[in-house]
Motif scaffolding. Structure first.
Motif, PDB file in Angstrom:
ATOM      1  N   SER A 112      34.974   4.336 -27.707  1.00  0.00           N
ATOM      2  CA  SER A 112      36.186   4.404 -26.889  1.00  0.00           C
ATOM      3  C   SER A 112      36.919   3.075 -26.847  1.00  0.00           C
ATOM      4  O   SER A 112      36.299   2.004 -26.856  1.00  0.00           O
ATOM      5  CB  SER A 112      35.818   4.807 -25.460  1.00  0.00           C
TER       6      SER A 112
ATOM      7  N   LYS B 283      44.391  10.671 -25.681  1.00  0.00           N
ATOM      8  CA  LYS B 283      43.214  10.566 -24.807  1.00  0.00           C
ATOM      9  C   LYS B 283      43.682  10.761 -23.379  1.00  0.00           C
ATOM     10  O   LYS B 283      44.584  10.061 -22.909  1.00  0.00           O
ATOM     11  CB  LYS B 283      42.523   9.219 -24.955  1.00  0.00           C
TER      12      LYS B 283
ATOM     13  N   ARG C 189      42.748  12.921 -19.230  1.00  0.00           N
ATOM     14  CA  ARG C 189      41.758  13.391 -18.255  1.00  0.00           C
ATOM     15  C   ARG C 189      42.028  14.844 -17.897  1.00  0.00           C
ATOM     16  O   ARG C 189      43.034  15.416 -18.339  1.00  0.00           O
ATOM     17  CB  ARG C 189      41.797  12.515 -16.999  1.00  0.00           C
TER      18      ARG C 189
ATOM     19  N   HIS D  83      38.469  13.098 -21.123  1.00  0.00           N
ATOM     20  CA  HIS D  83      37.529  12.538 -20.161  1.00  0.00           C
ATOM     21  C   HIS D  83      37.361  13.563 -19.044  1.00  0.00           C
ATOM     22  O   HIS D  83      38.349  13.997 -18.449  1.00  0.00           O
ATOM     23  CB  HIS D  83      38.092  11.226 -19.606  1.00  0.00           C
TER      24      HIS D  83
ATOM     25  N   TYR E 209      36.088   6.355 -12.054  1.00  0.00           N
ATOM     26  CA  TYR E 209      34.847   6.447 -12.822  1.00  0.00           C
ATOM     27  C   TYR E 209      33.681   6.843 -11.911  1.00  0.00           C
ATOM     28  O   TYR E 209      32.516   6.568 -12.221  1.00  0.00           O
ATOM     29  CB  TYR E 209      34.560   5.109 -13.514  1.00  0.00           C
TER      30      TYR E 209
ATOM     31  N   ALA F  99      31.109  13.572 -14.569  1.00  0.00           N
ATOM     32  CA  ALA F  99      32.155  14.172 -15.399  1.00  0.00           C
ATOM     33  C   ALA F  99      31.914  15.675 -15.472  1.00  0.00           C
ATOM     34  O   ALA F  99      30.775  16.134 -15.568  1.00  0.00           O
ATOM     35  CB  ALA F  99      32.126  13.562 -16.793  1.00  0.00           C
TER      36      ALA F  99
ATOM     37  N   ASN G 246      34.420  13.124 -23.597  1.00  0.00           N
ATOM     38  CA  ASN G 246      34.265  11.765 -23.080  1.00  0.00           C
ATOM     39  C   ASN G 246      33.870  11.843 -21.613  1.00  0.00           C
ATOM     40  O   ASN G 246      34.312  12.729 -20.891  1.00  0.00           O
ATOM     41  CB  ASN G 246      35.589  11.014 -23.258  1.00  0.00           C
ATOM     42  N   GLY G 247      33.021  10.899 -21.205  1.00  0.00           N
ATOM     43  CA  GLY G 247      32.581  10.845 -19.815  1.00  0.00           C
ATOM     44  C   GLY G 247      31.101  11.111 -19.680  1.00  0.00           C
ATOM     45  O   GLY G 247      30.617  12.194 -20.055  1.00  0.00           O
TER      46      GLY G 247
ATOM     47  N   SER H 211      31.917   5.356 -23.938  1.00  0.00           N
ATOM     48  CA  SER H 211      32.725   4.370 -23.219  1.00  0.00           C
ATOM     49  C   SER H 211      31.835   3.358 -22.530  1.00  0.00           C
ATOM     50  O   SER H 211      31.265   2.480 -23.166  1.00  0.00           O
ATOM     51  CB  SER H 211      33.648   5.071 -22.217  1.00  0.00           C
TER      52      SER H 211
END
Length: 353
Positions: A30, A154, A156, A184, A192, A196, A215-216, A239
């Motif tokens: 990432s 990229k 969320r 994500h 964060y 996730a 991702n996550g 990441s």
């Protein structure tokens, strides 16, 4: 023991196709602001020779400050394949920056629509675009028409729990010309924190024809495999699991290709890697690199007795010599007596804090 279904392993052994670009790995590093500079990427590349790497996020308007932009886009010949990630809310600025990025060697242009940091969202970039899908769509369409390389996004799953629009937003990005989407599994309001939600990634994967990267919470081989099983994604992006641990991308990639879990690096391996990272930061950035190294040293030096005092000292270094001296003492102690790396030991010669 990590288990993976035969169907999933067979699928993930195949190259990843991002438009006309072929990547021989389904595990990506990432982009991380203040982290994925040339020094860090050099270490990741050693352990993951086939993976796609990403630069730090570059603001499109930074094109007006060529010197700063050049440093963020500093790419070595051995780093390919690599993508340059851009952010802004103005399609014309994004297109201009994308053209510059291609001349610097970017194989793809990644557009950040997921950064949750206030200073980014207040400027209309990052995850704020989740609330402006028309603007996001215009950015992708404009950039895709401006450059000869694939454009990726990229993002969320949504702004907050009451505004999760991942599927609709992803469909719009695909329609606008995005050729891969990394998702994500957290909302912007989560930042964060909290787990996730990989099930939203599964929904987006089912809705799109382009590759979807999960991702996550990808922090180990086991978590990567579990995520891929749940989401059906075309790959994973690592990441924060790589902070102080540039081995992770390569470990996951090796398992997906061979089914073998590589032995984890020893404490001695990690300290030697920290020392090399420190030297690379000095080589590429001089004194600024020493100051930036402090946070990296804190990430490397943890999880063993005696880590706290060593970490505290490394977080205060002002010179390369000082950092080398601290790490060399710890390395020498371990080389003399490997048992010092076991729990309850003090490999640095200082009292544990």
């Amino acid at each position: 023991m990590v288990a993976i279904s035969a169907d999933l392993r067979q699928r993930l052994r195949q190259p990843l196709h991002i438009g006309a670009v072929t990547v021989q790995s389904r595990v990506l590093q990432s982009p991380l602001s203040g982290v994925t500079d040339r020094a860090f990427r050099q270490l990741v590349r050693r352990y993951a020779p086939a993976s796609m790497l990403y630069t730090e996020m570059v603001q499109a308007t930074g094109l007006c400050h060529a010197q700063q932009l050049a440093k963020l886009m500093d790419i070595g010949a051995a780093e390919q394949p690599i993508s340059i990630q851009l952010f802004d809310c103005r399609p014309d600025f994004m297109a201009a920056a994308a053209r510059k990025a291609v001349t610097e060697g970017a194989k793809t242009i990644d557009i950040n629509m997921g950064c949750p940091v206030n200073k980014i969202t207040k400027k209309g970039g990052g995850s704020s675009l989740l609330r402006q899908p028309e603007v996001a769509e215009a950015i992708v369409r404009t950039v895709a028409s401006a450059v000869p390389v694939p454009v990726t996004v990229k993002t969320r799953i949504g702004w907050d729990d009451d505004h999760i629009n991942a599927v609709e937003f992803a469909r719009r990005m695909e329609a606008a010309g995005a050729q891969m989407l990394t998702l994500h599994g957290r909302t912007r309001s989560q930042g964060y924190h909290g787990p996730a939600d990989w099930h939203w990634i599964a929904r987006v994967k089912a809705a799109l024809a382009i590759p979807v990267i999960a991702n996550g919470d990808i922090v180990s081989v086991e978590s990567a495999v579990r995520c891929l099983e749940i989401t059906g994604a075309d790959g994973v992006m690592c990441s924060r699991g790589t902070l102080g641990y540039p081995f992770l991308v390569g470990e996951i990639d090796a398992f997906l290709k061979t089914g073998v879990v590589l032995p984890p690096p020893t404490l001695l391996d990690r300290l030697r890697c920290a020392r090399e990272h420190l030297g690379l930061l000095w080589q590429y950035k001089g004194q600024k690199g020493i100051y930036q190294a402090r946070k990296h040293m804190a990430w490397y030096v943890k999880g063993f007795a005696g880590a706290a005092p060593l970490r505290q000292q490394l977080c205060q270094i002002d010179t390369l010599v000082a950092g080398y001296r601290l790490l060399d003492d710890a390395i020498a102690a371990l080389e003399t007596d490997p048992a010092l790396g076991r729990p309850g030991s003090v490999p640095t010669g200082v009292a544990p804090g």
